[in-house]
Scaffold this motif. Structure first.
Motif, PDB file in Angstrom:
ATOM      1  N   HIS A  41      41.119  32.434 -46.025  1.00  0.00           N
ATOM      2  CA  HIS A  41      40.939  34.348 -46.176  1.00  0.00           C
ATOM      3  C   HIS A  41      42.783  35.122 -46.647  1.00  0.00           C
ATOM      4  O   HIS A  41      42.165  35.763 -48.192  1.00  0.00           O
ATOM      5  CB  HIS A  41      40.665  34.801 -45.195  1.00  0.00           C
ATOM      6  CG  HIS A  41      41.609  35.575 -43.968  1.00  0.00           C
ATOM      7  ND1 HIS A  41      42.004  34.145 -43.454  1.00  0.00           N
ATOM      8  CD2 HIS A  41      42.263  36.297 -43.892  1.00  0.00           C
ATOM      9  CE1 HIS A  41      43.452  34.523 -42.183  1.00  0.00           C
ATOM     10  NE2 HIS A  41      43.287  36.392 -42.654  1.00  0.00           N
ATOM     11  N   VAL A  42      43.185  34.464 -46.485  1.00  0.00           N
ATOM     12  CA  VAL A  42      44.938  35.372 -47.136  1.00  0.00           C
ATOM     13  C   VAL A  42      44.492  34.854 -48.690  1.00  0.00           C
ATOM     14  O   VAL A  42      45.001  35.623 -49.227  1.00  0.00           O
ATOM     15  CB  VAL A  42      45.850  35.288 -45.966  1.00  0.00           C
ATOM     16  CG1 VAL A  42      47.037  35.999 -46.858  1.00  0.00           C
ATOM     17  CG2 VAL A  42      46.167  36.033 -44.648  1.00  0.00           C
ATOM     18  N   ALA A  43      44.404  33.426 -48.945  1.00  0.00           N
ATOM     19  CA  ALA A  43      44.505  32.743 -50.064  1.00  0.00           C
ATOM     20  C   ALA A  43      43.401  33.300 -50.996  1.00  0.00           C
ATOM     21  O   ALA A  43      43.487  33.422 -52.461  1.00  0.00           O
ATOM     22  CB  ALA A  43      44.716  31.142 -49.537  1.00  0.00           C
ATOM     23  N   HIS A  44      42.875  33.635 -50.118  1.00  0.00           N
ATOM     24  CA  HIS A  44      41.338  33.883 -51.300  1.00  0.00           C
ATOM     25  C   HIS A  44      41.333  35.617 -51.446  1.00  0.00           C
ATOM     26  O   HIS A  44      41.149  36.191 -53.041  1.00  0.00           O
ATOM     27  CB  HIS A  44      39.526  34.178 -50.164  1.00  0.00           C
ATOM     28  CG  HIS A  44      38.647  34.211 -50.983  1.00  0.00           C
ATOM     29  ND1 HIS A  44      38.443  35.602 -51.354  1.00  0.00           N
ATOM     30  CD2 HIS A  44      37.965  33.250 -51.440  1.00  0.00           C
ATOM     31  CE1 HIS A  44      37.242  35.503 -51.929  1.00  0.00           C
ATOM     32  NE2 HIS A  44      37.126  34.043 -52.200  1.00  0.00           N
ATOM     33  N   ASN A  45      41.948  36.159 -50.640  1.00  0.00           N
ATOM     34  CA  ASN A  45      42.425  37.230 -51.533  1.00  0.00           C
ATOM     35  C   ASN A  45      43.817  37.659 -52.434  1.00  0.00           C
ATOM     36  O   ASN A  45      43.353  38.272 -53.512  1.00  0.00           O
ATOM     37  CB  ASN A  45      43.436  38.545 -50.059  1.00  0.00           C
ATOM     38  CG  ASN A  45      42.289  38.496 -49.062  1.00  0.00           C
ATOM     39  OD1 ASN A  45      40.924  39.119 -49.688  1.00  0.00           O
ATOM     40  ND2 ASN A  45      43.082  39.687 -47.674  1.00  0.00           N
ATOM     41  N   LYS A  46      44.799  36.174 -52.305  1.00  0.00           N
ATOM     42  CA  LYS A  46      45.856  36.428 -53.258  1.00  0.00           C
ATOM     43  C   LYS A  46      45.123  36.096 -54.487  1.00  0.00           C
ATOM     44  O   LYS A  46      45.330  36.164 -55.408  1.00  0.00           O
ATOM     45  CB  LYS A  46      47.294  35.457 -53.019  1.00  0.00           C
ATOM     46  CG  LYS A  46      47.558  35.210 -53.782  1.00  0.00           C
ATOM     47  CD  LYS A  46      48.796  36.393 -53.886  1.00  0.00           C
ATOM     48  CE  LYS A  46      49.543  36.726 -55.189  1.00  0.00           C
ATOM     49  NZ  LYS A  46      50.729  37.335 -55.106  1.00  0.00           N
ATOM     50  N   GLY A  47      44.257  34.791 -54.646  1.00  0.00           N
ATOM     51  CA  GLY A  47      43.489  34.977 -56.199  1.00  0.00           C
ATOM     52  C   GLY A  47      42.554  35.978 -56.471  1.00  0.00           C
ATOM     53  O   GLY A  47      43.191  35.859 -57.647  1.00  0.00           O
ATOM     54  N   VAL A  48      41.590  36.416 -55.685  1.00  0.00           N
ATOM     55  CA  VAL A  48      41.168  37.425 -56.485  1.00  0.00           C
ATOM     56  C   VAL A  48      42.079  38.889 -57.022  1.00  0.00           C
ATOM     57  O   VAL A  48      42.026  38.788 -58.212  1.00  0.00           O
ATOM     58  CB  VAL A  48      40.223  37.979 -54.970  1.00  0.00           C
ATOM     59  CG1 VAL A  48      39.871  39.458 -55.798  1.00  0.00           C
ATOM     60  CG2 VAL A  48      39.036  37.411 -54.678  1.00  0.00           C
TER      61      VAL A  48
END
Length: 301
Positions: free
Chosen positions: A71-78
């Motif tokens: 979920h943190v990786a997803h936030n970073k990607g967004v």
């Protein structure tokens, strides 16, 4: 400039990520970039991705972070994304050959519609066979939540979002925890937006033994704050009594699953959390019974 970012969060999947890469190289439409956020892999993932970059077949952006959870990786990607569309494709999965082309063909139908957050299409084991049901007939749009609850869709999907909307709905982050279900964000988006339905398989996958899907019960126990945040949100979003009763029952099952009386006491719905106990217990024990029966080969599922 590209309009579509294909985002892949990854962690120690060097042994299989080539399948995803090769499916992107086979796309009939190359108008996309591949954004990879490596969640602190300790294998040879970085070397493999660098070899892909050197091949120069598709545009690739690679970012490595401290291991913090998908979920943190997803936030970073967004937050890194600069294109209009954003789709997540896991490192052990891949796309059908025409997936990018179909996304681009559908985009003009949603681009200027402020009530639509994106596109929903199907996942499958191959391009012809969807996992679960097809999209509901004669329904062109629905919220993610209503697709399952109102139209009784059963199966897996690929979600292509408008990046500007996703940037408003980042995952909550809890200290010491590394998992928050994607449904937290999807349920929030469902409160305000519909999605354009596309009845085609664009996403091909299988569930590996080291993935979240096959280990979800243990994942919840290790990440209780994120899990109970999701269940609390489900209760708060439920409008009808029947739906709230059901959501509280799942909340109770969650309390049993993580072995916490604290969260049960913290629930504000005093009457509901009492009358929902029997259903909550049933929800909790049902997968345990199923698992036991399968383990001892008493029944096949």
């Amino acid at each position: 400039m590209e309009k579509l970012t294909i985002f892949t969060p990854t962690y120690n999947r060097g042994y299989i990520i080539r399948n995803c890469y090769e499916s992107l190289c086979r796309q009939s439409n190359k108008d996309f970039l591949w954004l990879i956020v490596d969640d602190g892999s300790t294998d040879n993932t970085e070397d493999i991705i660098n070899s892909f970059i050197n091949e120069d077949k598709i545009k690739i952006i690679y970012h490595k972070q401290k291991n913090s959870g998908k979920h943190v990786a997803h936030n970073k990607g967004v937050l890194m994304c600069e294109t209009e569309m954003f789709v997540c494709v896991d490192s052990d999965d891949y796309l059908s050959v025409d997936a990018v082309q179909i996304i681009h063909e559908t985009w003009p139908n949603i681009e200027n519609d402020k009530s639509l957050a994106g596109i929903i299409a199907l996942r499958g084991e191959d391009a012809q066979q969807a996992i679960g049901t097809r999209m509901p007939r004669n329904i062109e749009r629905s919220s993610i939540l209503n697709l399952y609850e109102k139209y009784k869709f059963k199966g897996d999907t690929i979600l292509i979002f408008k990046t500007a909307i996703l940037k408003k709905y980042l995952f909550p982050v809890f200290e010491g925890e590394k998992f928050v279900t994607e449904a937290v964000v999807y349920d929030q988006i469902s409160q305000k937006y519909d999605m354009k339905l596309v009845d085609k398989v664009l996403y091909l996958c299988e569930y590996l033994d080291d993935g979240y899907s096959k280990n979800i019960l243990s994942v919840h126990k290790k990440n209780p704050k994120g899990y109970m945040f999701y269940l609390t949100q489900k209760v708060e979003n439920a409008k009808k009594f029947r739906d709230k009763y059901k959501a509280v029952a799942y909340y109770i099952a969650g309390c049993l699953g993580i072995r916490s009386i604290f969260y049960y006491r913290d629930c504000d719905y005093k009457l509901l959390k009492i009358i929902s106990i029997p259903r909550g217990i049933l929800i909790y024990v049902k997968p345990i019974i199923k698992s036991t029966l399968v383990k001892y080969k008493l029944v096949k599922f």
